[in-house]
Design an enzyme around this catalytic site. Structure first.
Site, PDB file in Angstrom:
ATOM      1  N   THR A 169       0.896  -1.157   0.000  1.00 25.72           N
ATOM      2  CA  THR A 169       0.000   0.000   0.000  1.00 25.72           C
ATOM      3  C   THR A 169       0.934   1.206   0.000  1.00 25.72           C
ATOM      4  O   THR A 169       2.002   1.168   0.624  1.00 25.72           O
ATOM      5  CB  THR A 169      -0.927   0.035   1.241  1.00 25.72           C
ATOM      6  OG1 THR A 169      -0.120   0.148   2.406  1.00 25.72           O
ATOM      7  CG2 THR A 169      -1.785  -1.217   1.351  1.00 25.72           C
ATOM      8  N   SER A 291      17.759  -1.081 -26.276  1.00 23.65           N
ATOM      9  CA  SER A 291      18.078   0.335 -26.434  1.00 23.65           C
ATOM     10  C   SER A 291      18.978   0.477 -27.654  1.00 23.65           C
ATOM     11  O   SER A 291      19.831  -0.372 -27.901  1.00 23.65           O
ATOM     12  CB  SER A 291      18.793   0.835 -25.185  1.00 23.65           C
ATOM     13  OG  SER A 291      19.537   1.996 -25.488  1.00 23.65           O
ATOM     14  N   LYS A 297      20.576  -2.797 -22.025  1.00 23.67           N
ATOM     15  CA  LYS A 297      19.177  -2.538 -21.659  1.00 23.67           C
ATOM     16  C   LYS A 297      18.190  -3.548 -22.250  1.00 23.67           C
ATOM     17  O   LYS A 297      18.320  -3.980 -23.379  1.00 23.67           O
ATOM     18  CB  LYS A 297      18.751  -1.137 -22.146  1.00 23.67           C
ATOM     19  CG  LYS A 297      19.418   0.020 -21.440  1.00 23.67           C
ATOM     20  CD  LYS A 297      19.015   0.155 -19.980  1.00 23.67           C
ATOM     21  CE  LYS A 297      17.578   0.603 -19.791  1.00 23.67           C
ATOM     22  NZ  LYS A 297      17.372   1.998 -20.145  1.00 23.67           N
ATOM     23  N   GLN A 336     -20.399  13.523 -36.877  1.00 25.78           N
ATOM     24  CA  GLN A 336     -19.453  12.739 -37.677  1.00 25.78           C
ATOM     25  C   GLN A 336     -18.120  12.571 -36.926  1.00 25.78           C
ATOM     26  O   GLN A 336     -17.361  11.650 -37.196  1.00 25.78           O
ATOM     27  CB  GLN A 336     -19.217  13.451 -39.021  1.00 25.78           C
ATOM     28  CG  GLN A 336     -18.254  12.746 -39.937  1.00 25.78           C
ATOM     29  CD  GLN A 336     -18.255  13.362 -41.323  1.00 25.78           C
ATOM     30  OE1 GLN A 336     -19.219  13.250 -42.058  1.00 25.78           O
ATOM     31  NE2 GLN A 336     -17.185  14.048 -41.670  1.00 25.78           N
ATOM     32  N   LYS A 339     -16.552   9.138 -34.972  1.00 29.36           N
ATOM     33  CA  LYS A 339     -16.000   7.887 -35.499  1.00 29.36           C
ATOM     34  C   LYS A 339     -14.530   7.663 -35.235  1.00 29.36           C
ATOM     35  O   LYS A 339     -14.118   6.567 -34.855  1.00 29.36           O
ATOM     36  CB  LYS A 339     -16.293   7.787 -36.997  1.00 29.36           C
ATOM     37  CG  LYS A 339     -17.753   7.537 -37.208  1.00 29.36           C
ATOM     38  CD  LYS A 339     -18.171   7.496 -38.622  1.00 29.36           C
ATOM     39  CE  LYS A 339     -19.655   7.751 -38.658  1.00 29.36           C
ATOM     40  NZ  LYS A 339     -20.044   9.079 -38.106  1.00 29.36           N
TER      41      LYS A 339
HETATM   42  N1  ARG Z   1     -20.947  10.994 -42.576  1.00 31.33           N
HETATM   43  C1  ARG Z   1     -22.071  11.405 -41.803  1.00 31.33           C
HETATM   44  C2  ARG Z   1     -21.812  11.108 -40.330  1.00 31.33           C
HETATM   45  O1  ARG Z   1     -21.010  10.297 -40.063  1.00 31.33           O
HETATM   46  C3  ARG Z   1     -23.288  10.671 -42.235  1.00 31.33           C
HETATM   47  C4  ARG Z   1     -24.536  11.392 -41.969  1.00 31.33           C
HETATM   48  C5  ARG Z   1     -24.629  12.573 -42.850  1.00 31.33           C
HETATM   49  N2  ARG Z   1     -25.859  13.242 -42.688  1.00 31.33           N
HETATM   50  C6  ARG Z   1     -26.041  14.513 -43.082  1.00 31.33           C
HETATM   51  N3  ARG Z   1     -27.193  14.997 -42.857  1.00 31.33           N
HETATM   52  N4  ARG Z   1     -25.078  15.223 -43.608  1.00 31.33           N
HETATM   53  O2  ARG Z   1     -22.407  11.686 -39.466  1.00 31.33           O
END
Ligand code: ARG
Length: 488
Positions: A169, A291, A297, A336, A339
């Site tokens: 600890t 290294s 190392k 968008q 992603k």
């Molecule tokens: N490439 C867009 C996204 O990932 C798709 C949806 C587009 N929709 C729009 N109304 N421009 O969000």
């Protein structure tokens, strides 16, 4: 003479875009580059095609389009999927995203009938569907990776029931523990991580298709049909929520960030344990690096990178939380931005689990170094206090007495087990044996026989329970995987 990009509708983009009549001019090249997402959302291609096939078949079933057209659409989509898998698909950033790329290619291949695919559909419900399918599969994959790592930890635990090391600890030696107990502590954390992905997987049970851009459709779509075809329980219940929400993605990023923090802590421990100062473990060559300058190392780069990459996972969560926090209903293009964090976290998590799994399954344990570090009788000071408690001394008083013994050790440079019976009784008359007899590592462990404790019996049982649980969960996950795949 150079054409004016603002008015030239023949240059890339302007002539090929699918949003047609409303537009007469081409997109500014910087805007085109700025808004394009196909270089990352092509990761959704398989799911996009799966969703499109289900949608086309539903359009046929409801007689919104003729059966021959459905066949043309489905075989065209399958050919495109094969192209994408073979790496021959010509992704075009001028077409913005994966959805437009696929639809445009379909038109090139099967002609104007391709224009029927987007009947009663918007990219807004389309992208929500793709993401739900991606998440469902990725949650399952995360559970599979975690299962394999947990199997490694439990296997290592079963090898190390009698390997003793100090538990820490504040990174100060605290009390002795079995190495098996330490490995199982990680396994417990990772089980909860796995449950978070399982919970999320269960929540991804409603299909976005049919929500349209925001308000559904005037056409008699059969939303239950597409939902079922894609392995969902039912359609989503509110078209606005469907296209406006990204909380499932946030939940994935959150579960991933928490899991990455757990992995980072395991990684940190491997870094410490493999240092010359500790020398508790030796990482296999396959999971270490050298290294470029210092020939002696052997560096723990792999756990260091896992520790480092946990920062990205936290960043990805914070990034999308921040993107979403001010958005009014319903769809906004800001979304968008969900992603790249999603794909990055998914990949980082998968690789981090795999390399840590490999590191732990191949590392060598230096049992002697662990045992030597656990020999210090000071680690059993709490046991002395608890011996007094059994003799009816209040714990606070017992703690004080043993504190004085420890203080005297420090002053006189002696060890805690050096006190004779007389000396012990001078500290407290309830002591009935010399320290060397009371401070016995083996007995100390055996007394810790509570559920969740470190006695041999408890730890052996914990290994058995974990092994059994993993066996059951492996069967369940395998079956769940067939369901996920069955709808692919
Ligand atoms: N490439 C867009 C996204 O990932 C798709 C949806 C587009 N929709 C729009 N109304 N421009 O969000």
């Amino acid at each position: 003479m150079a054409k004016d990009p603002k008015t030239d509708s023949t240059r890339a983009g302007g002539s090929t875009k699918l949003w047609g009549g409303r537009f007469s001019g081409a997109t500014d090249p910087t805007v085109e580059r700025f808004s394009a997402s196909v270089h990352f959302d092509k990761a959704l291609a398989r799911y996009d095609i799966r969703g499109s096939i289900a949608h086309a078949q539903m359009l046929g079933k409801t007689e919104l389009i003729p059966g021959d057209d459905v066949e043309a659409l489905v075989s065209g989509l399958k050919a495109i999927e094969a192209d994408i898998e073979a790496g021959t698909f010509p992704f075009d950033p001028a077409l913005e995203d994966i959805h437009m790329n696929i639809e445009s290619r379909l038109r090139e291949q099967i002609g104007p009938v391709a224009g029927r695919l987007h009947t009663g559909r918007s990219r807004n419900d389309q992208v929500a569907t793709d993401t739900a399918l991606y998440l469902r599969e990725t949650c399952w994959a995360a559970q599979m990776s975690l299962l394999s790592f947990r199997q490694t930890l439990v296997a290592r635990a079963s090898e190390h029931i009698d390997t003793i090391l100090p538990g820490y600890t504040h990174l100060q030696r605290a009390q002795p523990v079995r190495l098996a107990h330490h490995w199982l502590a990680y396994a417990e954390m990772l089980e909860r991580d796995s449950e978070r992905f399982a919970d999320l997987g269960r929540r991804i049970r409603r299909c976005p298709l049919g929500a349209g851009a925001i308000a559904g459709s005037t056409l008699p779509l059969d939303r239950h049909h597409t939902a079922k075809a894609l392995g969902f329980e039912e359609p989503t219940r509110n078209s606005m929520d469907t296209v406006a929400s990204r909380d499932l993605t946030l939940e994935f990023l959150s579960a991933t960030a928490i899991c990455m923090v757990n992995l980072s802590r395991i990684a940190e421990e491997l870094v410490i344990w493999s240092s010359t100062e500790f020398n508790f473990v030796t990482l296999a060559d396959a999971y270490s690096t050298g290294s470029s300058l210092m020939p002696q190392k052997k560096n723990p780069d792999v756990p260091e990178l896992v520790r480092g990459k946990s920062g990205r996972a936290i960043g990805n969560l914070v990034s999308l939380l921040t993107t979403m926090k001010g958005l009014p209903l319903a769809y906004n293009r800001d979304m968008q931005e969900d992603k790249e964090p999603l794909f990055d976290s998914a990949l980082t998590l998968r690789d981090s689990i795999d390399v840590l799994n490999g590191s732990i399954s191949t590392l060598q344990v230096c049992e002697a170094a662990m045992a030597a570090a656990a020999q210090d009788p000071m680690l059993l000071a709490t046991d002395l206090a608890e011996i007094l408690v059994v003799e009816n001394v209040p714990f606070r008083e017992a703690h004080e007495v043993v504190g004085k013994m420890v203080g005297q050790c420090a002053r006189d440079g002696v060890t805690l087990d050096s006190f004779s019976l007389d000396e012990m009784q001078a500290f407290h008359p309830a002591f009935s044996a010399p320290a060397s007899e009371l401070l016995n590592l083996e007995r100390s462990f055996e007394r810790r026989n509570l559920v969740g404790g470190t006695s041999r019996e408890q730890v052996s049982r914990a290994v058995e329970i974990a092994t059994q649980d993993l066996h059951t969960q492996a069967i369940e996950l395998e079956a769940a995987g067939q369901q996920v795949e069955g709808t692919q």
